[in-house]
Design a protein around this motif. Sequence first.
Motif: not given
Length: 190
Positions: A36, A38, A40, A50-51, A61
């Motif tokens: 991943n 990006t 947090p 995460e988004q 996740d």
Amino acid sequence: MRRFFFVLLTVTVALAVGMGGMGVAAQETPTNETENETQPLDDDLGDEAEQVIDTETRVMDWSYDSGVFTITLDADAPTKVAVTEAGGFQEGSGAFNYNRFEIPEGESVVTFATRDAQQRGTAVTISTQQSLAQGGGAYLSTGGQAQDPFEAFGGTSGLFTGVTMSVVLAALSAAYVLRQEANGVVEAGV
């Protein structure tokens, strides 16, 4: 003099083979699993997301393996989430996968299969009624995996094998010619 040329030729071949091997060793092997990328985000509750999809729904996740996304979602209330395949399209027309999930309050794990597990990169979009009303949503992407620029030559290893074979054959030919000249030099008589 002949030994000097032979030693010079041997050293040149050894360096060419060694440098070709270094190029192959420096390559990375692409895998289906992604990290991943990006950073947090902190939402109002202090959870690390995460988004953020909307103010009540977040991606906590995710992972991708063999054409399947596994997504961990967190919702403040029961909600419907739509997931759409969004990457790896070629020019022209085609089809994509779409699915809606009803997730309860709290954390849930959903899996979503993409159409082609062999794509060089794929992505999914995630939306809810609230995010669509706000004109947005979220996406998760594996990113594009670089195509081997030497694919037409059998890949990088095929190209370096061909170059190495050419250098070795040229060195053997040069050695043969030098040996023949040393043994068979004939002066032309006038």
